[in-house]
Scaffold this motif. Sequence first.
Motif, PDB file in Angstrom:
ATOM      1  N   TYR A  98     -40.911  14.002   3.890  1.00 35.77           N
ATOM      2  CA  TYR A  98     -40.420  12.555   3.220  1.00 35.77           C
ATOM      3  C   TYR A  98     -41.375  12.044   2.258  1.00 35.77           C
ATOM      4  N   ASP A  99     -42.689  12.488   2.183  1.00 40.64           N
ATOM      5  CA  ASP A  99     -43.454  11.970   1.217  1.00 40.64           C
ATOM      6  C   ASP A  99     -43.295  12.666  -0.062  1.00 40.64           C
ATOM      7  N   LYS A 100     -42.523  13.855  -0.353  1.00 43.80           N
ATOM      8  CA  LYS A 100     -42.340  14.391  -1.470  1.00 43.80           C
ATOM      9  C   LYS A 100     -41.028  14.072  -2.177  1.00 43.80           C
ATOM     10  N   CYS A 101     -39.987  13.650  -1.134  1.00 38.45           N
ATOM     11  CA  CYS A 101     -38.614  13.296  -1.568  1.00 38.45           C
ATOM     12  C   CYS A 101     -38.399  12.264  -2.478  1.00 38.45           C
ATOM     13  N   ILE A 102     -37.977  12.410  -3.352  1.00 39.33           N
ATOM     14  CA  ILE A 102     -37.708  11.360  -4.478  1.00 39.33           C
ATOM     15  C   ILE A 102     -36.280  10.566  -4.523  1.00 39.33           C
ATOM     16  N   GLY A 103     -35.350  11.057  -3.365  1.00 36.36           N
ATOM     17  CA  GLY A 103     -34.307  10.345  -3.192  1.00 36.36           C
ATOM     18  C   GLY A 103     -33.120  10.654  -4.288  1.00 36.36           C
ATOM     19  N   CYS A 104     -33.040  11.944  -4.853  1.00 40.40           N
ATOM     20  CA  CYS A 104     -32.394  12.227  -5.608  1.00 40.40           C
ATOM     21  C   CYS A 104     -30.787  12.540  -4.833  1.00 40.40           C
ATOM     22  N   ARG A 105     -30.989  12.852  -3.864  1.00 39.12           N
ATOM     23  CA  ARG A 105     -29.854  13.379  -2.905  1.00 39.12           C
ATOM     24  C   ARG A 105     -29.071  14.577  -3.454  1.00 39.12           C
ATOM     25  N   MET A 106     -29.854  15.577  -4.089  1.00 37.58           N
ATOM     26  CA  MET A 106     -29.107  16.876  -4.660  1.00 37.58           C
ATOM     27  C   MET A 106     -28.987  17.841  -3.303  1.00 37.58           C
ATOM     28  N   CYS A 107     -29.826  17.543  -2.542  1.00 35.97           N
ATOM     29  CA  CYS A 107     -29.740  18.294  -1.259  1.00 35.97           C
ATOM     30  C   CYS A 107     -28.535  18.041  -0.427  1.00 35.97           C
ATOM     31  N   MET A 108     -27.913  16.746  -0.550  1.00 34.57           N
ATOM     32  CA  MET A 108     -26.806  16.288   0.178  1.00 34.57           C
ATOM     33  C   MET A 108     -25.456  16.692  -0.568  1.00 34.57           C
ATOM     34  N   SER A 109     -25.657  16.864  -1.819  1.00 33.75           N
ATOM     35  CA  SER A 109     -24.585  17.340  -2.724  1.00 33.75           C
ATOM     36  C   SER A 109     -24.258  18.812  -2.427  1.00 33.75           C
ATOM     37  N   ALA A 110     -25.256  19.566  -2.309  1.00 32.79           N
ATOM     38  CA  ALA A 110     -25.248  21.114  -2.196  1.00 32.79           C
ATOM     39  C   ALA A 110     -24.758  21.550  -0.882  1.00 32.79           C
ATOM     40  N   CYS A 111     -25.149  20.641   0.153  1.00 32.96           N
ATOM     41  CA  CYS A 111     -25.070  20.968   1.657  1.00 32.96           C
ATOM     42  C   CYS A 111     -23.669  21.277   1.852  1.00 32.96           C
ATOM     43  N   PRO A 112     -22.938  22.208   2.195  1.00 31.89           N
ATOM     44  CA  PRO A 112     -21.426  22.553   2.547  1.00 31.89           C
ATOM     45  C   PRO A 112     -21.326  21.517   3.844  1.00 31.89           C
ATOM     46  N   TYR A 113     -22.046  21.272   4.841  1.00 31.54           N
ATOM     47  CA  TYR A 113     -21.903  20.709   6.141  1.00 31.54           C
ATOM     48  C   TYR A 113     -21.805  19.244   5.954  1.00 31.54           C
ATOM     49  N   ASN A 114     -20.729  18.588   5.460  1.00 28.77           N
ATOM     50  CA  ASN A 114     -20.635  17.037   5.267  1.00 28.77           C
ATOM     51  C   ASN A 114     -21.013  16.335   6.398  1.00 28.77           C
ATOM     52  N   GLY A 115     -22.062  15.382   6.230  1.00 28.11           N
ATOM     53  CA  GLY A 115     -22.407  14.433   7.118  1.00 28.11           C
ATOM     54  C   GLY A 115     -23.661  14.762   7.980  1.00 28.11           C
ATOM     55  N   VAL A 116     -24.187  16.027   7.564  1.00 26.56           N
ATOM     56  CA  VAL A 116     -25.240  16.290   8.458  1.00 26.56           C
ATOM     57  C   VAL A 116     -26.533  15.662   7.993  1.00 26.56           C
ATOM     58  N   ARG A 117     -26.431  15.008   6.883  1.00 28.90           N
ATOM     59  CA  ARG A 117     -27.628  14.466   6.159  1.00 28.90           C
ATOM     60  C   ARG A 117     -27.506  12.903   5.927  1.00 28.90           C
ATOM     61  N   SER A 118     -28.439  12.343   5.938  1.00 36.12           N
ATOM     62  CA  SER A 118     -28.281  10.800   5.884  1.00 36.12           C
ATOM     63  C   SER A 118     -29.337  10.153   4.894  1.00 36.12           C
TER      64      SER A 118
END
Length: 210
Positions: A98-118
């Motif tokens: 969490y301390d490194k996360c910059i909130g770009c949400r690239m990981c959410m876009s790349a993950c094929p499993y919809n809804g597993v990240r918030s």
Amino acid sequence: MTHYGMVIDTEKCIGCHVCAMACKLENNLPNDMWWNRVLTDNGGDAEFDMVGGTYPDDLKFGYIPVSCQHCENPACVKVCPVGATYRDPETGVVRQDYDKCIGCRMCMSACPYNGVRSFNWEDPQYHMDYATGSKDAPAHQKHVVEKCTFCYHRTSQGEEPACMRLCVGRARFWGDLDDPDSDVSKMIASRNYKQLLEDRGTKPSVYYLV
């Protein structure tokens, strides 16, 4: 190296959602955030908890619990520009710093499993004015991505994830996939199973017995 993974017996899952609630309480998740969901599997697009198929001989109904798949080849890790999403080399668990996360949400876009990240758009809000669950669960922060951690704060101390410990139907199994003598390895060697979106090449560490 250990490769932690989970096996879920879909024939035993009764769709009670206790795993989702156990996860929410153990990790003190903010309002409206769920790391673990139980989806209805009915072979079509019917609503939640509705039977699919054709009456009377071809009815389909079951449950698929879904959370982060802790992939061996995680798409999320490849796109994170700051290394906030990474695969722990000691356990194989895909974690989020969490301390490194910059909130770009690239990981959410790349993950094929919809809804597993918030994503926390605002400061986390809670229905109660005190924290629930483990005191060792990481604190939630504004403008960061969150997901299932396989209860890292528990498993790193030799305990099971909360979702498995409280599963009413005893449908969940946890262990080292690299150990042929572990319960999870024996189960996937002796039963038919499926993995979610295998064709994406992510090599998920969650197996569903069918």
